[in-house]
Structures are given as structure tokens and as C-alpha cells.
Motif scaffolding. Structure first.
Motif, short mmCIF file in Angstrom:
data_model
loop_
_atom_site.label_atom_id
_atom_site.label_comp_id
_atom_site.label_asym_id
_atom_site.label_seq_id
_atom_site.Cartn_x
_atom_site.Cartn_y
_atom_site.Cartn_z
N ARG A 111 0.84 -1.22 0.00
CA ARG A 111 0.00 0.00 0.00
C ARG A 111 0.87 1.25 0.00
O ARG A 111 0.59 2.20 -0.73
CB ARG A 111 -0.95 0.00 1.19
CG ARG A 111 -2.26 -0.70 0.86
CD ARG A 111 -3.29 -0.56 1.94
NE ARG A 111 -3.75 0.77 2.23
CZ ARG A 111 -4.72 1.41 1.58
NH1 ARG A 111 -5.33 0.83 0.58
NH2 ARG A 111 -5.10 2.60 1.94
N ASP A 167 -8.03 -10.05 -3.68
CA ASP A 167 -7.92 -9.47 -2.33
C ASP A 167 -6.71 -8.54 -2.25
O ASP A 167 -6.80 -7.45 -1.67
CB ASP A 167 -7.79 -10.57 -1.27
CG ASP A 167 -9.08 -11.33 -1.05
OD1 ASP A 167 -10.16 -10.86 -1.47
OD2 ASP A 167 -9.00 -12.43 -0.45
N LEU A 168 -5.61 -8.95 -2.82
CA LEU A 168 -4.40 -8.13 -2.83
C LEU A 168 -4.64 -6.83 -3.60
O LEU A 168 -4.28 -5.75 -3.13
CB LEU A 168 -3.25 -8.93 -3.45
CG LEU A 168 -1.86 -8.35 -3.37
CD1 LEU A 168 -1.40 -8.25 -1.93
CD2 LEU A 168 -0.90 -9.21 -4.18
N THR A 206 -7.51 -5.38 -4.20
CA THR A 206 -8.48 -4.56 -3.47
C THR A 206 -7.79 -3.80 -2.35
O THR A 206 -8.12 -2.64 -2.07
CB THR A 206 -9.62 -5.45 -2.93
OG1 THR A 206 -10.32 -6.03 -4.03
CG2 THR A 206 -10.60 -4.65 -2.07
N HIS A 207 -6.82 -4.42 -1.72
CA HIS A 207 -6.06 -3.77 -0.65
C HIS A 207 -5.30 -2.54 -1.16
O HIS A 207 -4.99 -1.63 -0.37
CB HIS A 207 -5.09 -4.78 -0.02
CG HIS A 207 -4.32 -4.25 1.12
ND1 HIS A 207 -4.90 -3.90 2.32
CD2 HIS A 207 -2.99 -4.01 1.27
CE1 HIS A 207 -3.96 -3.46 3.14
NE2 HIS A 207 -2.80 -3.52 2.53
N ASN A 267 -6.86 3.17 -2.94
CA ASN A 267 -6.50 4.28 -2.05
C ASN A 267 -7.20 5.58 -2.40
O ASN A 267 -6.83 6.64 -1.89
CB ASN A 267 -4.98 4.48 -2.06
CG ASN A 267 -4.44 4.85 -3.43
OD1 ASN A 267 -5.18 5.22 -4.33
ND2 ASN A 267 -3.14 4.73 -3.59
#
Length: 131
Positions: free
Chosen positions: A78, A121-122, A124-125, A128
Motif C-alpha cells: 500500500r 484481495d491483494l 483490493t487492498h 486508495n
């Protein structure tokens, strides 16, 4: 008692060659498909650096050699992606390319689906930006 070593996702993808194939096809689709235009715009003109980093990251993430960590330290995904505006559209374009690349690998269908869900999932993380 003997134990059988577990097979890693890295091995199921085809090891180094399989990860290279996945990453090469992924960036081919990103670079050529109109459905990926938005995500392509946030990358540099040359995809070589991104290709190398994704290969190194996926290698370790899939249970193979931890090449990314060895060269760059903890992925902190992120934080590393914070300078890019990533919303659901960018996530969906990224996954569109990744799923097309996954579909070109000779993978067990259940494994392919599970891998796609984990990558979703990765991705989606990485979102931002507020939408």
C-alpha cells in the motif's frame, strides 16, 4: 515417520518459468488491451521495471525465492502504491489483465480460481482513492 514436503503455489504455477510467463502475459495484456487503458496510464512508458518488480514480488508471495525482499526489503505494497490513484476501476483493470494471463497458464481450474481470488484481495487492498 516420513513427511511429504508441501507443494507451494510457486511450484504449481511452474516455478520461475511459470511466474515469468504469468508476468509477461499480464503486461502484454496491460500494454495492448483497450480495457486496460486506465491502468496502463499510471505506469511508466517502459514496463520493464514494473515487470521485474512484479516477477520478484510474485516469486516470494507464491512461496518461491523471496527476490523482492532480498532486493527492496518488505513489500509494504500500500505504501509503495500510495503515489498512484487506485480505485475500483484500476483494480478491476489490473484483475482483468491478471485473469487473462492466469487463463493462459496450464493450471488446475480450482487452483486458478483460488489464486485469482487471492490476487483480487491483494488488488483490493491497493485501493486508495475515494469514489
Amino acid at each position: 515417520m516420513t513427511t511429504t514436503p508441501s507443494i507451494t503455489p510457486y511450484q504449481l504455477v511452474g516455478g520461475e518459468q511459470g511466474v515469468h510467463s504469468l508476468v509477461d502475459r499480464f503486461y502484454f495484456f496491460m500494454d495492448t488491451l483497450p480495457e486496460a487503458h486506465g491502468i496502463r496510464l499510471i505506469h511508466q512508458k517502459s514496463l520493464n521495471g514494473a515487470r521485474d518488480k512484479l516477477f520478484k514480488f510474485l516469486s516470494g508471495w507464491l512461496g518461491g525465492p523471496d527476490l523482492f525482499v532480498e532486493q527492496y526489503g518488505h513489500p509494504r505494497l500500500r505504501m509503495r502504491h500510495f503515489t498512484f490513484q487506485i480505485g475500483t476501476s484500476e483494480r478491476d483493470q489490473w484483475m482483468f489483465c491478471m485473469n487473462k494471463a492466469l487463463n493462459e497458464l496450464p493450471l488446475d481450474p480450482e487452483f486458478r480460481q483460488n489464486l485469482s481470488l487471492a490476487l483480487q484481495d491483494l488488488a483490493t487492498h491497493m485501493i486508495n482513492k475515494d469514489e
